[in-house]
Design an enzyme around this catalytic site. Structure first.
Site, short mmCIF file in Angstrom:
data_model
loop_
_atom_site.label_atom_id
_atom_site.label_comp_id
_atom_site.label_asym_id
_atom_site.label_seq_id
_atom_site.Cartn_x
_atom_site.Cartn_y
_atom_site.Cartn_z
N LYS A 1 0.63 -1.05 0.30
CA LYS A 1 -0.32 0.07 -0.40
C LYS A 1 0.83 1.81 -0.18
O LYS A 1 0.60 2.52 -0.59
CB LYS A 1 -1.25 0.02 1.33
CG LYS A 1 -2.05 -0.97 1.19
CD LYS A 1 -3.28 -0.36 0.77
CE LYS A 1 -4.33 -1.72 0.92
NZ LYS A 1 -5.12 -2.14 -0.27
N LYS B 1 -4.03 -8.84 -7.60
CA LYS B 1 -5.21 -9.14 -7.14
C LYS B 1 -6.40 -8.01 -7.14
O LYS B 1 -6.39 -7.37 -7.49
CB LYS B 1 -5.02 -9.54 -5.28
CG LYS B 1 -6.52 -8.90 -4.17
CD LYS B 1 -5.76 -8.40 -3.41
CE LYS B 1 -5.99 -7.93 -2.04
NZ LYS B 1 -6.92 -7.50 -0.97
N LYS C 1 -10.67 -3.29 -4.95
CA LYS C 1 -11.51 -1.73 -5.81
C LYS C 1 -10.60 -0.51 -6.39
O LYS C 1 -11.43 -0.31 -7.28
CB LYS C 1 -11.97 -1.08 -3.88
CG LYS C 1 -13.01 -2.42 -3.87
CD LYS C 1 -13.66 -1.50 -2.19
CE LYS C 1 -13.23 -2.61 -1.25
NZ LYS C 1 -12.70 -2.67 0.07
N1 AQP Z 1 -8.75 -10.32 -4.65
C1 AQP Z 1 -9.03 -11.02 -3.95
N2 AQP Z 1 -9.25 -11.98 -3.47
C2 AQP Z 1 -10.59 -12.85 -2.65
N3 AQP Z 1 -10.28 -11.96 -0.72
C3 AQP Z 1 -10.17 -10.62 -0.85
N4 AQP Z 1 -10.36 -9.40 -0.11
C4 AQP Z 1 -10.41 -8.40 -0.52
N5 AQP Z 1 -9.64 -8.83 -2.33
C5 AQP Z 1 -9.76 -9.81 -2.44
C6 AQP Z 1 -10.61 -10.29 1.08
O1 AQP Z 1 -12.24 -9.09 0.95
C7 AQP Z 1 -12.48 -8.64 2.30
C8 AQP Z 1 -12.08 -6.90 2.60
O2 AQP Z 1 -10.90 -6.45 2.07
P1 AQP Z 1 -10.88 -4.76 1.93
O3 AQP Z 1 -11.91 -4.38 1.03
O4 AQP Z 1 -10.70 -4.66 3.90
O5 AQP Z 1 -9.44 -4.45 1.63
P2 AQP Z 1 -8.85 -5.29 0.76
O6 AQP Z 1 -8.07 -7.00 0.85
O7 AQP Z 1 -7.56 -4.78 0.66
O8 AQP Z 1 -10.02 -4.99 -0.11
P3 AQP Z 1 -9.51 -4.40 -1.86
O9 AQP Z 1 -10.59 -4.35 -3.13
O10 AQP Z 1 -8.07 -4.57 -2.74
O11 AQP Z 1 -9.55 -2.39 -1.27
P4 AQP Z 1 -8.48 -1.73 -2.03
O12 AQP Z 1 -8.43 -1.20 -3.47
O13 AQP Z 1 -9.54 -0.63 -0.92
O14 AQP Z 1 -6.97 -1.83 -0.88
C9 AQP Z 1 -10.73 -9.58 2.97
O15 AQP Z 1 -11.63 -10.13 3.53
C10 AQP Z 1 -10.44 -9.54 1.74
O16 AQP Z 1 -9.15 -10.41 2.26
#
Ligand code: AQP
Length: 326
Positions: free
Chosen positions: A112, A192, A195
């Site tokens: 990040k 991965k 969002k």
């Molecule tokens: N690609 C993924 N595959 C499986 N699980 C995922 N999670 C996120 N992306 C994947 C799981 O979703 C839960 C919530 O995640 P989050 O939104 O709190 O944070 P994140 O992992 O940072 O999700 P994003 O979409 O990648 O958000 P941004 O772009 O804002 O950083 C968690 O349990 C995570 O493991």
């Protein structure tokens, strides 16, 4: 008594099928087995760049998307993290037990901070301590997560073990619960699904939008022409999407068609689109219905806050007692 469970999601954009398969779909299945606390973790969302004008609607949209996915606010406690001030209070206390070196080893912090090099801040660095407080406030034993979060749960165990050793047994050491769909790759097949990377299919995307996104999605690089045979396991469309949205029969058709080069990638995507849309359209419809009932959503947000607050304030009271802040 049922064991407690906690899980959260950042309101940083639309809930996508990575979040859905890796987390929220599981929440729905687990809410009968555990006393569950699910949170829209807005305090985590502000550790990376955000727009204050858009944040309130993102928080509410995420709340509605979780409800639409099937989390039942009567069975579970669904709440907005910043509405329960004890999250911040406990974070400060746990920060005094979090070794600096533990945090420097966090992979997600490295990722990040590269992604948001313009604002590598203290909150982003200490994010795992806030996450530990989120879990500990509800004395959750089980934390369903995607693979990317495992390191943070290991750290939570270290912090809480240190707390218990130093002050006496207040907390339970949490355990991660990882699903089969632990790491869904994005449409680019490189990162991965995230969002913030715009490589996703949202659970509320329209049928047309889903196909527009699937059409250019990266497949097995060996399949340049329809006549080139491929390997389904090397195709992200197969491993990240078909496997979770298609039935046995479709999977067999796709496997044979791909290895024998009898169906093209676009036909394979059409089959996927049909199955994905079939799965997601009831969620999309429920989402639109819930979102239109503004007062119902506000009521559910208040209801969740009250339930979460009750447990959180009991925990913080016992924490303050043992450390002498009473
Ligand atoms: N690609 C993924 N595959 C499986 N699980 C995922 N999670 C996120 N992306 C994947 C799981 O979703 C839960 C919530 O995640 P989050 O939104 O709190 O944070 P994140 O992992 O940072 O999700 P994003 O979409 O990648 O958000 P941004 O772009 O804002 O950083 C968690 O349990 C995570 O493991």
């Amino acid at each position: 008594m049922k064991e407690r469970l906690f899980s959260g999601i950042r309101p940083t954009g639309s809930l996508h099928i990575g979040n859905y398969l890796g987390a929220v779909k599981n929440w729905v299945d687990l809410q009968d087995k555990y006393e569950s606390f699910f949170s829209v973790v807005d305090l985590h969302a502000i550790t990376t760049p955000f727009n204050p004008k858009e944040l309130p609607s993102k928080i509410k949209d995420m709340f509605c998307e979780i409800l639409a996915s099937g989390v039942d606010p009567e069975k579970s406690t669904l709440f907005v993290q910043s509405h329960v001030k004890e999250h911040l209070e406990l974070t400060w206390i746990l920060s005094t037990l979090t070794n600096f070196n533990w945090l420097t080893g966090m992979i997600q912090f490295k990722e990040k901070s590269e992604q948001h090099a313009e604002n590598v801040n203290l909150a982003l660095f200490s994010y795992p301590t806030l996450q530990t407080a989120d879990i500990a406030l509800y004395k959750a034993k089980v934390v369903p997560i995607g693979e990317d979060q495992v390191q943070h749960i290991e750290l939570a165990r270290d912090i809480l073990r240190k707390f218990n050793y130093t002050y006496g047994d207040v907390f339970i050491e949490p355990k991660e619960l990882i699903t089969e769909s632990k790491r869904i790759m994005g449409l680019d097949a490189t990162n991965k699904m995230s969002k913030s990377l715009n490589n996703y299919i949202a659970i509320t995307d329209t049928s047309e939008d889903i196909f527009k996104k699937l059409r250019p999605a990266v497949t097995d690089p060996a399949r340049i022409r329809k006549t080139d045979a491929g390997t389904p396991e090397k195709c992200n469309v197969y491993t990240s999407f078909h496997k979770y949205f298609s039935d046995e029969e479709t999977l067999k058709t796709v496997q044979e068609g791909c290895t024998k080069a009898t169906i093209g990638c676009i036909d394979c995507k059409k089959l996927l689109h049909k199955n994905m849309d079939q799965h997601l359209s009831p969620i999309r419809e429920r989402y639109l219905e819930i979102k239109s009932k503004v007062s119902y959503v506000d009521e559910m947000i208040d209801f969740g806050r009250e339930k979460a607050q009750k447990v959180a304030s009991e925990t913080i009271k016992s924490v303050k007692e043992v450390i002498g802040l009473w």
